[in-house]
Write a protein that holds these residues in place. Structure first.
Motif, PDB file in Angstrom:
ATOM      1  N   ARG A 261      24.715  45.671  30.379  1.00  0.00           N
ATOM      2  CA  ARG A 261      24.663  46.600  31.683  1.00  0.00           C
ATOM      3  C   ARG A 261      24.678  45.905  33.027  1.00  0.00           C
ATOM      4  NH1 ARG A 261      20.678  45.734  36.011  1.00  0.00           N
ATOM      5  NH2 ARG A 261      19.122  44.268  34.499  1.00  0.00           N
ATOM      6  N   GLU A 262      24.923  45.261  33.382  1.00  0.00           N
ATOM      7  CA  GLU A 262      24.686  43.881  34.609  1.00  0.00           C
ATOM      8  C   GLU A 262      26.503  44.452  34.611  1.00  0.00           C
ATOM      9  OE1 GLU A 262      20.728  41.967  33.153  1.00  0.00           O
ATOM     10  OE2 GLU A 262      23.434  42.790  32.537  1.00  0.00           O
ATOM     11  N   GLY A 263      27.068  43.924  33.717  1.00  0.00           N
ATOM     12  CA  GLY A 263      28.894  44.250  33.409  1.00  0.00           C
ATOM     13  C   GLY A 263      29.026  45.615  33.498  1.00  0.00           C
ATOM     14  N   ASP A 264      28.660  46.440  32.912  1.00  0.00           N
ATOM     15  CA  ASP A 264      28.948  48.072  33.600  1.00  0.00           C
ATOM     16  C   ASP A 264      28.627  48.221  36.052  1.00  0.00           C
ATOM     17  OD1 ASP A 264      29.956  51.023  33.208  1.00  0.00           O
ATOM     18  OD2 ASP A 264      27.476  51.220  33.615  1.00  0.00           O
ATOM     19  N   GLU A 265      28.010  47.494  35.394  1.00  0.00           N
ATOM     20  CA  GLU A 265      27.372  47.574  37.647  1.00  0.00           C
ATOM     21  C   GLU A 265      28.443  46.641  38.386  1.00  0.00           C
ATOM     22  OE1 GLU A 265      23.207  46.218  38.065  1.00  0.00           O
ATOM     23  OE2 GLU A 265      22.685  47.832  37.086  1.00  0.00           O
ATOM     24  N   ILE A 266      28.887  46.004  37.732  1.00  0.00           N
ATOM     25  CA  ILE A 266      30.453  45.455  38.590  1.00  0.00           C
ATOM     26  C   ILE A 266      31.417  45.290  38.218  1.00  0.00           C
ATOM     27  CG2 ILE A 266      31.336  43.162  38.057  1.00  0.00           C
ATOM     28  CD1 ILE A 266      28.934  42.244  39.580  1.00  0.00           C
ATOM     29  N   PHE A 267      31.286  46.298  37.151  1.00  0.00           N
ATOM     30  CA  PHE A 267      33.267  46.794  36.737  1.00  0.00           C
ATOM     31  C   PHE A 267      33.019  48.606  37.491  1.00  0.00           C
ATOM     32  CE2 PHE A 267      35.461  50.428  34.657  1.00  0.00           C
ATOM     33  CZ  PHE A 267      37.439  49.495  34.728  1.00  0.00           C
ATOM     34  N   GLN A 268      31.481  49.364  37.985  1.00  0.00           N
ATOM     35  CA  GLN A 268      31.638  50.299  38.546  1.00  0.00           C
ATOM     36  C   GLN A 268      31.557  49.795  40.518  1.00  0.00           C
ATOM     37  OE1 GLN A 268      31.509  53.508  37.826  1.00  0.00           O
ATOM     38  NE2 GLN A 268      31.758  52.732  35.399  1.00  0.00           N
ATOM     39  N   SER A 269      30.758  49.401  40.194  1.00  0.00           N
ATOM     40  CA  SER A 269      31.212  48.292  41.777  1.00  0.00           C
ATOM     41  C   SER A 269      32.174  47.713  41.774  1.00  0.00           C
ATOM     42  CB  SER A 269      30.301  46.991  42.207  1.00  0.00           C
ATOM     43  OG  SER A 269      30.488  46.977  43.196  1.00  0.00           O
ATOM     44  N   MET A 270      32.912  47.188  41.153  1.00  0.00           N
ATOM     45  CA  MET A 270      34.625  47.071  41.694  1.00  0.00           C
ATOM     46  C   MET A 270      35.128  47.594  42.001  1.00  0.00           C
ATOM     47  SD  MET A 270      37.013  45.403  39.280  1.00  0.00           S
ATOM     48  CE  MET A 270      37.559  46.590  37.614  1.00  0.00           C
ATOM     49  N   ILE A 271      34.813  49.071  41.688  1.00  0.00           N
ATOM     50  CA  ILE A 271      35.762  50.639  41.739  1.00  0.00           C
ATOM     51  C   ILE A 271      35.109  51.212  42.492  1.00  0.00           C
ATOM     52  CG2 ILE A 271      36.757  53.068  40.801  1.00  0.00           C
ATOM     53  CD1 ILE A 271      36.423  51.564  38.175  1.00  0.00           C
ATOM     54  N   HIS A 272      34.399  51.368  43.042  1.00  0.00           N
ATOM     55  CA  HIS A 272      33.737  52.696  43.942  1.00  0.00           C
ATOM     56  C   HIS A 272      33.732  51.899  45.236  1.00  0.00           C
ATOM     57  CE1 HIS A 272      33.461  55.137  41.434  1.00  0.00           C
ATOM     58  NE2 HIS A 272      33.151  54.706  39.957  1.00  0.00           N
ATOM     59  N   ASP A 273      32.496  50.430  45.375  1.00  0.00           N
ATOM     60  CA  ASP A 273      32.605  49.732  46.304  1.00  0.00           C
ATOM     61  C   ASP A 273      33.665  48.624  47.607  1.00  0.00           C
ATOM     62  OD1 ASP A 273      30.007  50.477  45.594  1.00  0.00           O
ATOM     63  OD2 ASP A 273      29.122  49.017  44.852  1.00  0.00           O
ATOM     64  N   HIS A 274      34.709  48.555  46.158  1.00  0.00           N
ATOM     65  CA  HIS A 274      35.735  47.492  46.397  1.00  0.00           C
ATOM     66  C   HIS A 274      36.600  48.031  46.722  1.00  0.00           C
ATOM     67  CE1 HIS A 274      32.678  44.322  46.661  1.00  0.00           C
ATOM     68  NE2 HIS A 274      32.013  44.348  45.526  1.00  0.00           N
ATOM     69  N   GLY A 275      36.786  49.471  46.475  1.00  0.00           N
ATOM     70  CA  GLY A 275      38.732  49.883  45.844  1.00  0.00           C
ATOM     71  C   GLY A 275      39.873  49.201  44.778  1.00  0.00           C
ATOM     72  N   PHE A 276      39.167  48.414  44.319  1.00  0.00           N
ATOM     73  CA  PHE A 276      40.097  48.290  43.150  1.00  0.00           C
ATOM     74  C   PHE A 276      40.231  49.071  42.460  1.00  0.00           C
ATOM     75  CE2 PHE A 276      38.646  43.611  44.906  1.00  0.00           C
ATOM     76  CZ  PHE A 276      39.683  43.155  44.597  1.00  0.00           C
ATOM     77  N   LYS A 277      41.441  49.250  41.663  1.00  0.00           N
ATOM     78  CA  LYS A 277      41.728  49.631  40.351  1.00  0.00           C
ATOM     79  C   LYS A 277      42.061  48.674  39.450  1.00  0.00           C
ATOM     80  CE  LYS A 277      45.865  52.289  38.799  1.00  0.00           C
ATOM     81  NZ  LYS A 277      47.284  52.962  38.693  1.00  0.00           N
ATOM     82  N   PRO A 278      41.343  48.981  38.670  1.00  0.00           N
ATOM     83  CA  PRO A 278      41.648  48.081  36.826  1.00  0.00           C
ATOM     84  C   PRO A 278      42.663  48.351  36.942  1.00  0.00           C
ATOM     85  CG  PRO A 278      39.565  50.280  37.053  1.00  0.00           C
ATOM     86  CD  PRO A 278      39.981  50.503  38.002  1.00  0.00           C
ATOM     87  N   LEU A 279      42.927  46.348  36.514  1.00  0.00           N
ATOM     88  CA  LEU A 279      44.467  46.483  35.662  1.00  0.00           C
ATOM     89  C   LEU A 279      43.430  46.266  33.886  1.00  0.00           C
ATOM     90  CD1 LEU A 279      45.416  43.500  37.461  1.00  0.00           C
ATOM     91  CD2 LEU A 279      45.938  45.750  37.651  1.00  0.00           C
ATOM     92  N   ALA A 280      44.461  46.010  33.064  1.00  0.00           N
ATOM     93  CA  ALA A 280      44.692  46.474  31.306  1.00  0.00           C
ATOM     94  C   ALA A 280      43.129  45.456  31.773  1.00  0.00           C
ATOM     95  CB  ALA A 280      45.601  46.230  30.543  1.00  0.00           C
ATOM     96  N   GLU A 281      43.400  43.736  31.644  1.00  0.00           N
ATOM     97  CA  GLU A 281      42.270  43.336  31.668  1.00  0.00           C
ATOM     98  C   GLU A 281      41.175  43.180  31.861  1.00  0.00           C
ATOM     99  OE1 GLU A 281      46.158  41.022  32.472  1.00  0.00           O
ATOM    100  OE2 GLU A 281      45.272  42.253  33.438  1.00  0.00           O
ATOM    101  N   HIS A 282      40.786  44.270  32.923  1.00  0.00           N
ATOM    102  CA  HIS A 282      39.079  44.976  33.580  1.00  0.00           C
ATOM    103  C   HIS A 282      38.985  45.404  31.715  1.00  0.00           C
ATOM    104  CE1 HIS A 282      41.158  43.455  37.715  1.00  0.00           C
ATOM    105  NE2 HIS A 282      39.434  42.933  37.269  1.00  0.00           N
ATOM    106  N   TYR A 283      39.617  46.612  31.996  1.00  0.00           N
ATOM    107  CA  TYR A 283      39.361  47.794  30.736  1.00  0.00           C
ATOM    108  C   TYR A 283      39.302  46.696  29.949  1.00  0.00           C
ATOM    109  CZ  TYR A 283      41.262  51.345  33.638  1.00  0.00           C
ATOM    110  OH  TYR A 283      41.674  52.691  35.074  1.00  0.00           O
ATOM    111  N   ALA A 284      40.271  45.342  29.180  1.00  0.00           N
ATOM    112  CA  ALA A 284      39.483  44.649  27.819  1.00  0.00           C
ATOM    113  C   ALA A 284      37.982  44.079  27.643  1.00  0.00           C
ATOM    114  CB  ALA A 284      41.297  43.566  27.689  1.00  0.00           C
ATOM    115  N   CYS A 285      38.011  43.811  29.354  1.00  0.00           N
ATOM    116  CA  CYS A 285      36.084  43.588  29.564  1.00  0.00           C
ATOM    117  C   CYS A 285      35.264  44.243  28.901  1.00  0.00           C
ATOM    118  CB  CYS A 285      36.762  42.610  30.444  1.00  0.00           C
ATOM    119  SG  CYS A 285      36.793  40.465  30.533  1.00  0.00           S
ATOM    120  N   MET A 286      35.638  45.091  29.451  1.00  0.00           N
ATOM    121  CA  MET A 286      34.641  46.208  29.845  1.00  0.00           C
ATOM    122  C   MET A 286      33.968  45.922  27.947  1.00  0.00           C
ATOM    123  SD  MET A 286      32.925  47.034  32.095  1.00  0.00           S
ATOM    124  CE  MET A 286      31.693  47.932  31.154  1.00  0.00           C
TER     125      MET A 286
END
Length: 382
Positions: A128-153
């Motif tokens: 749950r915490e990982g998903d929240e961080i991933f969503q926050s990275m995109i929506h709150d901080h405006g980061f476009k995920p890289l392949a490594e971020h997707y792989a981590c999820m």
């Protein structure tokens, strides 16, 4: 350089500390730390950050945090290094807390920061915490995920046994998933023994990265675990025909400042006879304590007794046996494995820590394991 009387500067020291971190050379790292103190380099943010990285990667996360707390000024890299260190040791909650402190300190996170936090969540089972961080990275901080971020999820979901969710996540990606993403799914299939998904992930990987022998080995192991030896042999034949080479497993242990490297079945060490005698002694004590050899990951279709012999001589067991011989009773044993520690060696090390009363710290290709009194800090989740 020392012999030439050339004085080291902060760049020199940082480079040496980085090398110590990669090798796990704690004795040399401590010597460099003393050099840092004598040269008054501690105020240099690059040197201090390199020290934190060295201690974290050499297994002493407490010392790393102490140094981190002493730093009056911290860069984004300093925060990332400490968060990454917690991830390596499986301290997911501590990594999340530190990430929160980083945000409150006014330091803006980078893509590397989020990768470090997601990695920490993955190795602590914090879905749950990982998903929240991933969503926050995109929506709150405006980061476009890289392949490594997707792989981590995918890794977060997969390690937690949510393989179908991981597959749904992959299918929902706006970009074409690469080897890192499919590799994370295949690794999860190995943990949870899902041959159907493993076959799908492998097909994708063989198309995207055909020269990577590691994926073939993983698939072969999955088939072997399911006792589908015909399919496992077929995969191995492909590896042999294409002349793909797998990196041999080896384990390093440092005793008295001297490194000793062992490979599987190694008999070249000067104390080889004593090491194997210690292994036999340990096996007896471990069996009395309830240990049974884990043979499901043995690669070949052989008899159970032969599989047990194959498992007995893995490099980490030899290194631990040597550590027990070469160090004082009660001393902590630290070893470094270049590959992911196998299930049998992980279980055996728990029993060894129990029957010997020793703390054993293992750094494998993924993370740190701290064994004490028959229990591993990873909670059998790696």
């Amino acid at each position: 350089m020392q012999a030439s009387k050339v004085a080291p500067n902060p760049v020199t020291v940082s480079s040496i500390l980085s090398a110590c971190a990669q090798l796990g050379a704690i004795s040399l790292g401590k010597w460099v730390h003393e050099l840092v103190k004598s040269r008054n380099f501690e105020s240099n943010i690059y040197v201090s950050t390199a020290l934190i990285d060295m201690y974290a990667k050499c297994g002493n996360i407490v010392e790393a945090r102490d140094l981190f707390d002493l730093m009056p000024h911290k860069s984004e890299v300093t925060w990332n290094t400490m968060i990454s260190g917690y991830g390596l040791h499986g301290h997911g909650l501590e990594a999340l807390q530190l990430f929160s402190e980083m945000l409150h300190s006014g330091i803006w996170p980078s893509g590397v920061t989020f990768l470090s936090v997601l990695y920490a969540c993955s190795h602590a089972g914090l879905v749950r915490e990982g998903d929240e961080i991933f969503q926050s990275m995109i929506h709150d901080h405006g980061f476009k995920p890289l392949a490594e971020h997707y792989a981590c999820m995918v890794d977060i979901l997969g390690r937690a046994g949510q393989l179908e969710k991981a597959l749904e996540f992959i299918k929902g990606l706006a970009v074409e998933p690469g080897p890192a993403v499919w590799g994370a799914l295949l690794g999860a299939c190995m943990i949870h023994k899902d041959t159907n998904l493993a076959r799908l992930a492998s097909e994708k990987l063989f198309e995207l990265d055909p020269e990577n022998v590691g994926y073939h080995v993983l698939l072969s192991n999955i088939y072997s675990a399911e006792r589908d030896y015909l399919q496992a042999a077929t995969v191995r034949q492909v590896v042999k025909k294409r002349k793909l080479a797998k990196a041999p497993g080896c384990t390093l242990i440092e005793v008295g400042g001297t490194p000793h490297v062992f490979t599987s079945g190694d008999q070249l060490h000067p104390q080889s006879t004593a090491i194997y005698a210690m292994l036999e002694k340990l096996n007896g004590k471990m069996r009395e304590a309830g240990f049974q050899t884990e043979t499901v990951t043995a690669l070949h279709d052989v008899e159970e007794e032969e599989k047990e012999l194959m498992m007995k001589v893995h490099s980490e067991k030899l290194a631990i046996a040597f550590g027990l011989i070469a160090t004082e009773p009660g001393t902590e044993i630290r070893i470094i494995k270049n590959l992911r520690v196998c299930l049998d060696c992980h279980t055996a090390t728990k029993f060894i820590s129990k029957v010997t009363g020793r703390v054993i710290v293992v750094r494998d290709a993924n993370r740190f394991h701290h064994f004490k009194d028959g229990v591993c800090s990873c909670g059998d989740y790696w």
